[in-house]
Write an enzyme that holds these catalytic residues in place. Sequence first.
Site, mmCIF file in Angstrom:
data_model
loop_
_atom_site.group_PDB
_atom_site.id
_atom_site.type_symbol
_atom_site.label_atom_id
_atom_site.label_comp_id
_atom_site.label_asym_id
_atom_site.label_seq_id
_atom_site.Cartn_x
_atom_site.Cartn_y
_atom_site.Cartn_z
ATOM 1 N N CYS A 152 0.836 -1.205 0.000
ATOM 2 C CA CYS A 152 0.000 0.000 0.000
ATOM 3 C C CYS A 152 0.873 1.257 0.000
ATOM 4 C CB CYS A 152 -0.941 -0.078 1.210
ATOM 5 S SG CYS A 152 -2.123 1.246 1.304
ATOM 6 N N ASP A 307 -9.657 -4.140 -5.561
ATOM 7 C CA ASP A 307 -9.184 -3.184 -4.553
ATOM 8 C C ASP A 307 -9.981 -1.873 -4.645
ATOM 9 O OD1 ASP A 307 -7.684 -1.632 -2.829
ATOM 10 O OD2 ASP A 307 -5.782 -2.526 -3.446
ATOM 11 N N HIS A 336 -8.215 -5.243 -1.189
ATOM 12 C CA HIS A 336 -6.976 -4.644 -0.686
ATOM 13 C C HIS A 336 -6.374 -5.480 0.456
ATOM 14 C CE1 HIS A 336 -4.255 -1.241 -0.302
ATOM 15 N NE2 HIS A 336 -4.388 -1.330 1.001
#
Lengths: 364, 173
Positions: A152, A307, A336
């Site tokens: 991320c 995501d 995600h």
Amino acid sequence: METTIENPWLKWQAAFAEEGMTQMKRWSRLPLIAEKARKVTKGATPSEVVHRVDHIKLLHYPSNKPVKHKTPLLVVFALVNRPYILDLKEGRSVIRHFVDAGFDTYLIDWGSPTLADRYLGLDDYINRYMDGLVDFVCERAGSSKASILGYCMGGTMSTIYTALHRERVANLMLMAAGIDFSTREGLLNLWADPNYFDVDEFVDTFGNCPAEFLQSSFLMLKPVGNLIEKPLNFMENVHNDKFVEDFLTMETWLNDNISVPGEIFREFVKSLYQKNQLVKDEFHVRNQRVRLKDVTCPLLNIVAKGDDLVPCSQSLALNDLVGSNDRKTMLVPAGHIGLAVGGKAQRETWPAVCEWLAERSSSK
Amino acid sequence: MSDGKDTPWEQAAAFQKIWSDTFSKMTQGAFQFSPDSAPPEFMRQMRSSMFQALGKTWEEFMRSPEFLSSMKQTMDSAIAFKKMTNEFLVKAHDEMQGTSKEDLRALMAAVGRMEANVHARLDRLEERLDELNPKTSPPKPKSAKKAAARSAKAVAKKKVVTKKKTASSKRSR
């Protein structure tokens, strides 16, 4: 020939009776939830803190098995949540895959910033902390380079680090890393629009970006799913011990938010979300221009198809922008978080990632 | 909920459209029923399609200029309120001859600026030293030089290494 006609009422009656019994089971399990929530553990793989800098800890994962690869692996998580999502529980641990595959594995725990950290920016995190930690890890492993896995926001930071310090990175692996912020697929990109969000005013007033603000923003990405469907789903499965255990472990992590240092939040929102400078080679970290073409090491870009936080298109752009000859994209049918802890990712993606890395790491 | 809906009437019509769409989707979901479905299963299916429709509606709404404007208004109000509280507390601390968070922030900002100046000066000195001594210090890539400098800084900063076996007990459990 005799035909039997089934009375539909009987079927309905049985279904109602069964549902009634299940409902009783559910109610009987409710008082035990608090006790189960207390038993939730953070992190599954044995670890030791081998280095501390300010509020940052470097965790090492020792293994009973011999280390097969000389190049150490440094895992870089986002500054937004706690990093134990990568080592959530037995059978749901990304870290465990790497340790079992014989990698000398380290994880950066960025800690919880205080108000004193509000002026820490990308220069501090990348050129000071990350660089110092890579030095430490390499020195400890007796290697000149380290492999990096960034997740991320940690993936974006790892990409910037690699572009600025390419001589220190052997392999770069990214999980749901935001690179091209021009997309309007994700709601966060839309909400960060300069017409609607004045990040300067926000950071100047609040100092650090409050954890509650981030948490509510993430919840609002899917309000129906997060605020209605999830609790209902929990109530329906409260009698299922395995479900409850998984649910509580995940919720503990989801609600374990930390604030983000104000300056780095400002840089991320302003330079990346609002101006999309990284893909334009206009992004600077303390006078150093970040050129994605300077990323020349082998690159594995792991992208989650579903995501909603970092949409696919935000990550996929990277492979065309780097200077690496050896680059690969892995599209995973997950969200995600599912990218790290999802069943399919655990069964298929992570063994394949370990294989990819093993092929590119010098053996001991 | 597209752009250019300025009058209250147009906005109301846009909202009405979203909700009528939602209810039509919900009804469609509800009528996908076969006689063999057991009631709880049928209810679940209906609920699922209702939530799906509701989720889509909300997603659409959260992308609308109306929502974004109201989000901006909320943020502005929150910032104004926080500023007002900060100012009040600073005044109160000042009256009591105390140190407020704002004083600490100003102090930290000053330290930060000082640090940046020292860094810039060190960088300039390093470059000048390299220019003066080109033979003894062979040219290094800029990032490698910085890495070496920072590595030395990191070593200086290194605190007592604490080793803690955290998860061994968890595993035995």
